[in-house]
Design an enzyme around this catalytic site. Structure first.
Site, PDB file in Angstrom:
ATOM      1  N   ASP A  18      -2.587  -5.702  -1.942  1.00  0.00           N
ATOM      2  CA  ASP A  18      -1.466  -5.930  -1.024  1.00  0.00           C
ATOM      3  C   ASP A  18      -0.488  -6.985  -1.530  1.00  0.00           C
ATOM      4  O   ASP A  18       0.137  -7.697  -0.737  1.00  0.00           O
ATOM      5  CB  ASP A  18      -1.975  -6.328   0.381  1.00  0.00           C
ATOM      6  CG  ASP A  18      -2.945  -5.295   0.936  1.00  0.00           C
ATOM      7  OD1 ASP A  18      -2.751  -4.100   0.638  1.00  0.00           O
ATOM      8  OD2 ASP A  18      -3.896  -5.691   1.638  1.00  0.00           O
ATOM      9  N   LYS A  34       2.642  -4.217  -4.783  1.00  0.00           N
ATOM     10  CA  LYS A  34       2.706  -3.301  -5.936  1.00  0.00           C
ATOM     11  C   LYS A  34       3.632  -2.126  -5.640  1.00  0.00           C
ATOM     12  O   LYS A  34       4.395  -1.688  -6.497  1.00  0.00           O
ATOM     13  CB  LYS A  34       1.286  -2.775  -6.273  1.00  0.00           C
ATOM     14  CG  LYS A  34       0.310  -3.874  -6.673  1.00  0.00           C
ATOM     15  CD  LYS A  34      -1.079  -3.335  -6.911  1.00  0.00           C
ATOM     16  CE  LYS A  34      -1.786  -2.807  -5.677  1.00  0.00           C
ATOM     17  NZ  LYS A  34      -2.070  -3.815  -4.649  1.00  0.00           N
ATOM     18  N   GLY A  93      -2.708   1.200   0.327  1.00  0.00           N
ATOM     19  CA  GLY A  93      -1.581   1.314   1.257  1.00  0.00           C
ATOM     20  C   GLY A  93      -0.421   0.602   0.603  1.00  0.00           C
ATOM     21  O   GLY A  93      -0.399  -0.626   0.536  1.00  0.00           O
ATOM     22  N   HIS A  94       0.518   1.348   0.033  1.00  0.00           N
ATOM     23  CA  HIS A  94       1.616   0.765  -0.731  1.00  0.00           C
ATOM     24  C   HIS A  94       2.939   0.962   0.010  1.00  0.00           C
ATOM     25  O   HIS A  94       3.326   2.094   0.289  1.00  0.00           O
ATOM     26  CB  HIS A  94       1.684   1.401  -2.122  1.00  0.00           C
ATOM     27  CG  HIS A  94       0.467   1.108  -2.965  1.00  0.00           C
ATOM     28  ND1 HIS A  94       0.294   1.593  -4.229  1.00  0.00           N
ATOM     29  CD2 HIS A  94      -0.630   0.352  -2.698  1.00  0.00           C
ATOM     30  CE1 HIS A  94      -0.865   1.147  -4.712  1.00  0.00           C
ATOM     31  NE2 HIS A  94      -1.437   0.401  -3.802  1.00  0.00           N
ATOM     32  N   GLN A 104      -5.389  -1.481  -5.333  1.00  0.00           N
ATOM     33  CA  GLN A 104      -6.288  -2.633  -5.218  1.00  0.00           C
ATOM     34  C   GLN A 104      -5.876  -3.728  -6.223  1.00  0.00           C
ATOM     35  O   GLN A 104      -4.707  -3.830  -6.521  1.00  0.00           O
ATOM     36  CB  GLN A 104      -7.764  -2.225  -5.401  1.00  0.00           C
ATOM     37  CG  GLN A 104      -8.295  -1.352  -4.268  1.00  0.00           C
ATOM     38  CD  GLN A 104      -7.929   0.118  -4.412  1.00  0.00           C
ATOM     39  OE1 GLN A 104      -8.151   0.721  -5.436  1.00  0.00           O
ATOM     40  NE2 GLN A 104      -7.380   0.692  -3.367  1.00  0.00           N
TER      41      GLN A 104
HETATM   42  P1  GDP Z   1       0.623  -3.183  -2.077  1.00  0.00           P
HETATM   43  O1  GDP Z   1      -0.637  -2.628  -1.537  1.00  0.00           O
HETATM   44  O2  GDP Z   1       0.391  -4.135  -3.227  1.00  0.00           O
HETATM   45  O3  GDP Z   1       1.641  -2.141  -2.413  1.00  0.00           O
HETATM   46  O4  GDP Z   1       1.257  -4.083  -0.912  1.00  0.00           O
HETATM   47  P2  GDP Z   1       1.383  -3.674   0.653  1.00  0.00           P
HETATM   48  O5  GDP Z   1       2.473  -2.710   0.797  1.00  0.00           O
HETATM   49  O6  GDP Z   1       0.061  -3.331   1.222  1.00  0.00           O
HETATM   50  O7  GDP Z   1       1.750  -5.079   1.270  1.00  0.00           O
HETATM   51  C1  GDP Z   1       2.878  -5.805   0.863  1.00  0.00           C
HETATM   52  C2  GDP Z   1       3.760  -6.053   2.095  1.00  0.00           C
HETATM   53  O8  GDP Z   1       4.716  -7.053   1.781  1.00  0.00           O
HETATM   54  C3  GDP Z   1       4.564  -4.846   2.516  1.00  0.00           C
HETATM   55  O9  GDP Z   1       4.740  -4.872   3.909  1.00  0.00           O
HETATM   56  C4  GDP Z   1       5.899  -5.047   1.806  1.00  0.00           C
HETATM   57  O10 GDP Z   1       6.992  -4.392   2.445  1.00  0.00           O
HETATM   58  C5  GDP Z   1       6.035  -6.535   1.899  1.00  0.00           C
HETATM   59  N1  GDP Z   1       6.799  -7.199   0.815  1.00  0.00           N
HETATM   60  C6  GDP Z   1       6.850  -6.889  -0.500  1.00  0.00           C
HETATM   61  N2  GDP Z   1       7.596  -7.798  -1.168  1.00  0.00           N
HETATM   62  C7  GDP Z   1       8.025  -8.697  -0.240  1.00  0.00           C
HETATM   63  C8  GDP Z   1       8.807  -9.894  -0.310  1.00  0.00           C
HETATM   64  O11 GDP Z   1       9.238 -10.338  -1.363  1.00  0.00           O
HETATM   65  N3  GDP Z   1       9.001 -10.562   0.871  1.00  0.00           N
HETATM   66  C9  GDP Z   1       8.504 -10.129   2.057  1.00  0.00           C
HETATM   67  N4  GDP Z   1       8.751 -10.838   3.143  1.00  0.00           N
HETATM   68  N5  GDP Z   1       7.752  -9.006   2.149  1.00  0.00           N
HETATM   69  C10 GDP Z   1       7.514  -8.310   1.016  1.00  0.00           C
HETATM   70  P1  IMO Z   2      -3.875  -1.775  -2.056  1.00  0.00           P
HETATM   71  O1  IMO Z   2      -3.735  -0.747  -3.150  1.00  0.00           O
HETATM   72  C1  IMO Z   2      -6.464  -4.622  -0.028  1.00  0.00           C
HETATM   73  C2  IMO Z   2     -10.741  -3.653   0.071  1.00  0.00           C
HETATM   74  C3  IMO Z   2     -11.350  -3.342   1.424  1.00  0.00           C
HETATM   75  C4  IMO Z   2     -12.768  -3.839   1.187  1.00  0.00           C
HETATM   76  C5  IMO Z   2     -13.023  -3.462  -0.265  1.00  0.00           C
HETATM   77  C6  IMO Z   2     -13.764  -2.142  -0.443  1.00  0.00           C
HETATM   78  O2  IMO Z   2      -3.068  -1.479  -0.861  1.00  0.00           O
HETATM   79  O3  IMO Z   2      -3.681  -3.143  -2.602  1.00  0.00           O
HETATM   80  P2  IMO Z   2     -13.071   0.407  -0.189  1.00  0.00           P
HETATM   81  O4  IMO Z   2     -12.512   1.168   0.967  1.00  0.00           O
HETATM   82  O5  IMO Z   2     -12.212   0.426  -1.403  1.00  0.00           O
HETATM   83  O6  IMO Z   2     -14.482   0.786  -0.518  1.00  0.00           O
HETATM   84  O7  IMO Z   2     -13.142  -1.119   0.314  1.00  0.00           O
HETATM   85  O8  IMO Z   2     -11.749  -3.371  -0.883  1.00  0.00           O
HETATM   86  N1  IMO Z   2      -9.563  -2.832  -0.284  1.00  0.00           N
HETATM   87  C7  IMO Z   2      -8.300  -3.297  -0.274  1.00  0.00           C
HETATM   88  N2  IMO Z   2      -7.788  -4.477   0.113  1.00  0.00           N
HETATM   89  N3  IMO Z   2      -5.645  -3.688  -0.537  1.00  0.00           N
HETATM   90  C8  IMO Z   2      -6.144  -2.505  -0.953  1.00  0.00           C
HETATM   91  O9  IMO Z   2      -5.396  -1.584  -1.593  1.00  0.00           O
HETATM   92  C9  IMO Z   2      -7.520  -2.241  -0.786  1.00  0.00           C
HETATM   93  N4  IMO Z   2      -8.317  -1.178  -1.055  1.00  0.00           N
HETATM   94  C10 IMO Z   2      -9.562  -1.563  -0.752  1.00  0.00           C
HETATM   95  O10 IMO Z   2     -10.699  -4.028   2.453  1.00  0.00           O
HETATM   96  O11 IMO Z   2     -12.799  -5.241   1.260  1.00  0.00           O
HETATM   97 MG    MG Z   3      -1.643  -2.439   0.282  1.00  0.00          MG
END
Ligand code: GDP
Ligand code: IMO
Ligand code: MG
Length: 427
Positions: A13, A16, A40-41, A223
């Protein structure tokens, strides 16, 4: 050759999805190489927010082929749900391809994940309950079903019948669960098969040929390093290798074809699920980071645990992944804190370490050694030049480069695609 990789350096999170979408506007192919719909991207363009789970985050670029690689575990029902959601919004998804070697994530994997977590009680991993662990377990015990098996209905049915016999016994005898009906599942897959077979390709050949022809291919990690099966906080990890090495393993592309490896770093730390987290803030500051940063899981909606930036963690990701660049995100969220501590080492039993112990018992004893920075009060989300940032923000950011010995290529200051300070030419 132009192989680009984006991976997470913390616990996932990091943003990416945002970085892949940004780079993805300029590439010929975007490839997911591991994980499944545990990811979840989030991608934000204008007022439109899109959350991707299985589809590569380059999906908004209709000119980029979006490939789900051999190392990914694919729940076909989730895949089509995701495609339908996007198509309902007007984005045609005919540029998606799936590797013939990718494993099918089956309904019994999802169910077993739930049953195993429930039975583990206080020892649960805190998985996303999407069946990731059980699916990879089958892959490695060599009882999985792959995309190529769907091409031949007889082969698929035989494999399904054998798998179900074992899985039903496990579900009923070990967990007291409800068995799956073979005929019913066969029917479900008959419908899926018609849609999925035309999307199945020899992805390894396709990606290698694209690279050999000088095309730009972007590999999207899910991840992150601390959730890596080998180098993360085992067993509180995921079941794949979200690293640059995972690209080679999960696509069949050699490391020599990877030119640039970008690690995404969130300006503070978050973690979802169980497991150690040295800089976690179990107080009002942690809650304020969660609220300001909108730190709720993009896949499960769970509140993310929050804490200060841990550079020991980021440095380990730099080393293991051989990162050429870092991309810093969510810097804007740090506005308004008087002091910003950054973890530069751990103290364990009176000794100082800059590495992460394998034993969770030792890691649980780690106390953060902080270098404390002064904060800033200005809203920085509209800034696009590094020199325009408050001086204290500049110092905080430059220290990340100094500690890790790695250049930043961009600093993201808001979720939107174009809200970045670009420090190095991207593509
Ligand atoms: P990922 O799993 O690495 O793709 O990240 P996620 O999408 O799960 O979580 C990142 C969150 O931060 C999302 O809600 C993005 O829209 C948000 N985000 C990304 N870059 C920025 C930033 O520079 N500032 C803020 N405030 N939010 C950001
Ligand atoms: P993105 O790609 C954050 C965590 C789960 C749990 C552990 C194992 O959005 O960064 P799993 O379902 O993979 O067997 O769970 O890994 N986890 C993540 N945490 N971002 C993710 O993906 C994750 N995918 C799995 O919360 O601790
Ligand atoms: Mg994510």
């Amino acid at each position: 050759m132009a192989g680009y990789v984006v991976v997470g350096t913390q616990w996932g999170d990091e943003g990416k999805g945002k970085v892949v979408d940004l780079l993805g506007t300029n590439v010929n192919m975007v490839v997911r190489f591991q994980g499944g719909n545990n990811a979840g991207h989030t991608v934000v363009v204008g007022n439109e927010k899109t959350i991707l789970h299985l589809l590569p985050s380059g999906i908004l670029n209709r000119d980029a082929l979006c490939v789900i690689g051999p190392g990914v575990v694919v729940n076909p029902f989730v895949l089509f749900q995701e495609i339908e959601t996007l198509e309902a919004k007007g984005l045609k998804c005919d540029h998606v391809r799936i590797s013939d070697r990718a494993h099918l994530l089956m309904p019994y994997h999802v169910y077993l994940d739930e049953l195993q977590e429930a039975k583990a009680g206080k020892n649960k991993i805190g998985t996303t309950k999407n069946g990731i662990g059980p699916c990879y377990a089958d892959k490695y015990t060599r009882t999985g079903i792959r995309m190529c098996d769907l091409r031949d209905w007889d082969v698929f049915c035989e494999k399904l019948e054998t798998a179900l016999a074992f899985k039903n016994e496990e579900i009923v005898k070990i967990y007291g669960g409800k068995p799956f009906d073979y005929e019913e599942m066969k029917e479900k897959f008959k419908a899926v098969r018609e849609r999925i077979v035309p999307m199945i390709i020899d992805a390894t050949d396709k990606i290698n040929k694209a690279l050999d022809a000088g095309k730009v291919v972007l590999f999207e990690g899910a991840q992150a390093n601390m959730l890596d099966i080998n180098y993360g906080t085992y067993p509180y990890v995921t079941s794949s290798s979200p690293t640059v090495a995972g690209v080679c393993e999960g696509t069949g592309v050699a490391y020599s074809k990877l030119d640039r490896t970008i690690g995404v770093v969130k300006a503070y730390s978050t973690r979802v699920g169980e497991g150690p987290f040295v800089t976690e803030l179990l107080n009002e500051t942690g809650e304020s980071l969660r609220e300001k940063g909108g730190e709720y899981g993009a896949t499960t909606g769970r509140p993310r645990r929050c804490g200060w930036l841990d550079l020991v963690v980021v440095k380990q990701a730099v080393t293991i992944n051989g990162l050429t660049d870092l991309a810093l995100t969510k810097t804007d969220v740090l506005t308004g804190y008087e002091k910003l501590p950054v973890c530069v080492a751990y103290e364990i039993d009176g000794k100082t370490y800059e590495t992460i112990p394998a034993s969770l018992k030792d890691y649980a004893k780690a106390k953060p050694v902080y270098k404390v920075f002064d904060g800033w009060t200005e809203d920085i989300s509209g800034i696009r030049n590094f020199e325009d940032l408050p001086e204290n923000a500049q110092k905080y950011i430059r220290f990340i480069e100094e500690y890790t010995g790695t250049d930043l290529c961009l600093v993201s200051v808001s979720p939107e695609r174009d809200a970045n300070i670009i420090l190095k030419e991207l593509i």
